[in-house]
Design a protein around this motif. Sequence first.
Motif, PDB file in Angstrom:
ATOM      1  N   ARG A   1      21.955  50.344  67.170  1.00  0.00           N
ATOM      2  CA  ARG A   1      22.269  49.856  68.512  1.00  0.00           C
ATOM      3  C   ARG A   1      20.992  49.946  69.334  1.00  0.00           C
ATOM      4  O   ARG A   1      20.316  50.972  69.309  1.00  0.00           O
ATOM      5  N   PRO A   2      20.644  48.901  70.079  1.00  0.00           N
ATOM      6  CA  PRO A   2      19.465  48.975  70.943  1.00  0.00           C
ATOM      7  C   PRO A   2      19.594  50.149  71.916  1.00  0.00           C
ATOM      8  O   PRO A   2      20.679  50.465  72.393  1.00  0.00           O
ATOM      9  N   SER A   3      18.464  50.760  72.201  1.00  0.00           N
ATOM     10  CA  SER A   3      18.454  51.933  73.059  1.00  0.00           C
ATOM     11  C   SER A   3      17.381  51.791  74.126  1.00  0.00           C
ATOM     12  O   SER A   3      16.331  51.172  73.896  1.00  0.00           O
ATOM     13  N   ALA A   4      17.630  52.398  75.279  1.00  0.00           N
ATOM     14  CA  ALA A   4      16.654  52.383  76.366  1.00  0.00           C
ATOM     15  C   ALA A   4      15.432  53.226  76.003  1.00  0.00           C
ATOM     16  O   ALA A   4      14.401  53.140  76.677  1.00  0.00           O
ATOM     17  N   ASP A   5      15.518  54.027  74.935  1.00  0.00           N
ATOM     18  CA  ASP A   5      14.403  54.866  74.499  1.00  0.00           C
ATOM     19  C   ASP A   5      13.322  54.083  73.762  1.00  0.00           C
ATOM     20  O   ASP A   5      12.255  54.618  73.489  1.00  0.00           O
ATOM     21  N   GLU A   6      13.602  52.842  73.419  1.00  0.00           N
ATOM     22  CA  GLU A   6      12.612  52.029  72.701  1.00  0.00           C
ATOM     23  C   GLU A   6      12.125  50.906  73.619  1.00  0.00           C
ATOM     24  O   GLU A   6      12.768  50.601  74.617  1.00  0.00           O
ATOM     25  N   PRO A   7      10.981  50.300  73.297  1.00  0.00           N
ATOM     26  CA  PRO A   7      10.476  49.215  74.156  1.00  0.00           C
ATOM     27  C   PRO A   7      11.503  48.080  74.270  1.00  0.00           C
ATOM     28  O   PRO A   7      12.139  47.702  73.284  1.00  0.00           O
TER      29      PRO A   7
END
Length: 150
Positions: A22-28
């Motif tokens: 799942r996309p995360s705000a922790d990655e670019p």
Amino acid sequence: MATAVSKIDEEGSDIELEPGYRPSADEPFMNRRQQAYFRRKLLDWKDSILRESKETLAQLQIDSLREPDVTDRASSETDWGIELRTRDRQRKLIAKIDAAIRRIAEGEYGYCEMTGEPISLARLEARPIATMTVEAQERHERNEKISREE
């Protein structure tokens, strides 16, 4: 043992999406993995819509609207009318899905078409065809409402 799902991007290089990614705000924001994730989500959604449409057409060919009772026939025609309107809305949705896939390829996906700001991952997760941030969408709808009232 869980296997990784391989996704080929537009340039033809492999992008590995592990199961459950799942996309995360922790990655670019809108990195290649996020782009591959949303592209896969959009393509799966489109495939699902097309599959349902084929099933509807097959069912239309099988079912007869020649009901002997006038009331039954009217009921069947109403049901099929609703189903066909639903399919028409989904046809329009496919165009929006295709546009979102194009925006991914062009590197514009995930950014508001009005402000250029990133659209939240939660919004994209809920509505992958979103083209505006929630705030820009609300402003747009308010302006649209004012225009209609004039």
